[in-house]
Design an enzyme around this catalytic site. Structure first.
Site, mmCIF file in Angstrom:
data_model
loop_
_atom_site.group_PDB
_atom_site.id
_atom_site.type_symbol
_atom_site.label_atom_id
_atom_site.label_comp_id
_atom_site.label_asym_id
_atom_site.label_seq_id
_atom_site.Cartn_x
_atom_site.Cartn_y
_atom_site.Cartn_z
ATOM 1 N N TRP A 104 29.571 11.371 0.211
ATOM 2 C CA TRP A 104 28.686 10.538 1.027
ATOM 3 C C TRP A 104 27.419 11.058 1.455
ATOM 4 O O TRP A 104 26.394 10.601 1.477
ATOM 5 C CB TRP A 104 29.484 9.992 2.017
ATOM 6 C CG TRP A 104 30.672 9.174 1.721
ATOM 7 C CD1 TRP A 104 31.997 9.496 2.116
ATOM 8 C CD2 TRP A 104 30.718 7.964 1.084
ATOM 9 N NE1 TRP A 104 32.679 8.480 1.594
ATOM 10 C CE2 TRP A 104 31.943 7.395 1.038
ATOM 11 C CE3 TRP A 104 29.629 6.961 0.672
ATOM 12 C CZ2 TRP A 104 32.425 6.320 0.401
ATOM 13 C CZ3 TRP A 104 29.994 5.838 0.318
ATOM 14 C CH2 TRP A 104 31.449 5.280 -0.245
ATOM 15 N N ASP A 173 26.254 11.083 9.822
ATOM 16 C CA ASP A 173 27.008 10.056 9.344
ATOM 17 C C ASP A 173 28.328 10.194 9.938
ATOM 18 O O ASP A 173 29.204 11.124 9.770
ATOM 19 C CB ASP A 173 27.082 9.842 7.806
ATOM 20 C CG ASP A 173 28.100 8.781 7.065
ATOM 21 O OD1 ASP A 173 28.546 8.397 8.008
ATOM 22 O OD2 ASP A 173 27.822 8.803 6.023
ATOM 23 N N LYS A 197 36.211 1.947 9.639
ATOM 24 C CA LYS A 197 37.194 2.824 9.911
ATOM 25 C C LYS A 197 37.911 3.220 11.193
ATOM 26 O O LYS A 197 39.119 3.014 11.331
ATOM 27 C CB LYS A 197 36.721 4.194 9.010
ATOM 28 C CG LYS A 197 36.452 4.030 7.659
ATOM 29 C CD LYS A 197 35.555 5.032 7.318
ATOM 30 C CE LYS A 197 34.689 4.572 5.961
ATOM 31 N NZ LYS A 197 35.713 4.560 5.004
HETATM 32 C C1 LIG Z 1 31.561 8.961 5.499
HETATM 33 C C2 LIG Z 1 31.035 7.846 4.985
HETATM 34 N N1 LIG Z 1 29.854 7.312 4.627
HETATM 35 C C3 LIG Z 1 29.470 6.160 4.284
HETATM 36 C C4 LIG Z 1 30.277 5.404 3.839
HETATM 37 C C5 LIG Z 1 29.886 4.153 3.166
HETATM 38 O O1 LIG Z 1 30.168 3.167 3.785
HETATM 39 P P1 LIG Z 1 29.548 1.746 3.753
HETATM 40 O O2 LIG Z 1 30.653 1.220 2.957
HETATM 41 O O3 LIG Z 1 29.599 0.845 5.125
HETATM 42 O O4 LIG Z 1 28.256 1.543 3.212
HETATM 43 C C6 LIG Z 1 31.621 5.502 3.959
HETATM 44 C C7 LIG Z 1 32.683 4.737 3.258
HETATM 45 O O5 LIG Z 1 33.887 4.837 2.908
HETATM 46 C C8 LIG Z 1 31.988 6.885 4.333
HETATM 47 O O6 LIG Z 1 33.417 7.047 4.609
#
Ligand SMILES: Cc1ncc(COP(=O)(O)O)c(C=O)c1O
Length: 362
Positions: A104, A173, A197
């Site tokens: 991510w 994030d 989550k």
């Molecule tokens: C730490 C992290 N950041 C970003 C995301 C992406 O999130 P989204 O699907 O809401 O765009 C995730 C998804 O699993 C994640 O675990």
């Protein structure tokens, strides 16, 4: 555990607290005496404004946020934030430091680069397949912000302590660990988290932004891509994802009123993680993939002696009422996501199963 529900270790969308689901069910047809479902009322109604206001107030209390912080609800998931951050906060030649701790973070970096923004990868744990959180990083004192991913959902690592950025605001994030522990928010300029989550269903991303970062936002951004629009309109510039926000509000209420706040939540999460890692470390059959000092309390990643055994483990786990134990497709192995809504009973059921499985297959 209710008869027809399983222990849900999915990484996201993930388990929600049972009392929250029951409250949704109870009022689904008639919300606050309106004679309509919360999914049917106007987002401009008094009832829905009350939902948003309450969600914001609870977030501020839970995270101890002062008046400089704005709590926003934005669509597009955390992935949209990767882009919005760079668009809003890196205009006019500003530069930022990013720490790359996995999939991510890598995506956040890529989105900033697509926009042609000036960024530096100040540290990375890619050399060992992202199994640790880098230490002793020196950051550029002139950076507009330092971007980190507080918990790495796929690699199973988490910042135990946030880095010393010498006053440079941290942008984090927190999709997979927001509200899992208390926070010294004053070090953060922006926190964002896809809700699916730890705080709700898919469809909404919470963003928390500090006043001084708002000043950097260019005036000429499209309305829906500017944080300022969400601040000025209380996240009601357009029709927001009402049902998702309502569920987030109920999860926050559960955290405050049933769990008793983030100190208590963190203690429970510690106990859960210790029990699970303890079971793994004691076995010689299961092997945790993250370095001990970088292990996540939310996503516990581990391997078994062979891929065939891993597949069998996931399959038999499900047959025993334990769902979602497969590792992310990009890394393989096994993963138990043990967010706030997973209780100690879930961990006990999982560790019991792990011991039985080891006896039969070890
Ligand atoms: C730490 C992290 N950041 C970003 C995301 C992406 O999130 P989204 O699907 O809401 O765009 C995730 C998804 O699993 C994640 O675990």
């Amino acid at each position: 555990m209710k008869a027809n529900r399983i222990y849900n270790f999915n990484p996201g969308p993930a388990a929600l607290p049972l009392p929250v689901l029951e409250e949704i069910q109870e009022y689904l047809l008639n919300f606050q005496g309106s004679g309509m479902s919360v999914t049917e009322i106007s987002h401009r109604s008094k009832q829905f404004e009350g939902v948003i206001e309450d969600a914001v107030a609870r977030t501020k209390r839970l995270l101890n946020l002062d008046d400089r912080y704005h709590v926003l609800f934005i669509q597009g998931g955390a992935s949209m934030q990767f882009h919005m951050i760079a668009l809003n906060l890196l205009a006019d030649g500003a530069t930022a430091d990013y720490v790359n701790t996995g999939t991510w973070s890598t995506k956040a970096i890529k989105e900033a680069e697509i926009l042609g923004r000036s960024i530096t990868v100040a540290a990375s744990s890619e050399d060992r397949n992202f199994c640790y959180i880098p230490k002793d990083i020196s950051f550029n004192p002139n950076a507009a912000f330092v971007h980190i991913t507080s918990n790495n959902t796929i690699k199973g690592t988490q910042w135990a302590e946030f880095p010393d950025t010498k006053g440079v605001p941290i942008v984090s994030d927190m999709s997979s660990d927001i509200m899992s522990r208390p926070l010294d928010a004053s070090r953060f300029g922006l926190i964002y988290a896809g809700a699916q989550k730890n705080i709700g269903p898919a469809g909404v991303c919470m963003a928390i932004i500090r006043d001084d970062l708002l000043e950097r936002i260019p005036d000429n951004l499209p309305s829906m891509l500017s944080y300022r629009t969400y601040v000025n309109k209380n996240s009601l510039y357009n029709t927001p994802p009402c049902f998702a926000i309502y569920t987030v509000q109920l999860v926050l209420k559960w955290l405050e009123e049933t769990v008793g706040g983030l100190d208590k939540m963190a203690a429970i999460n510690r106990q859960k993680a210790d029990a699970l890692y303890g079971c793994i470390d004691a076995s010689g059959f299961y092997r945790a993939t993250a370095d001990p000092d970088s292990r996540s309390t939310m996503n516990v990643t581990f391997r078994l002696p062979s891929e065939a055994l891993e597949a069998k483990f996931v399959q038999e786990g499900l047959a025993n009422g334990l769902g979602g134990l497969k590792g992310h497709r990009s890394v393989g192995g096994c993963r138990a996501s043990i967010y706030n809504a997973s209780g100690l009973d879930a961990i006990e059921a999982l560790t019991d199963f792990m011991k039985t499985f080891e006896k039969a297959n070890g």
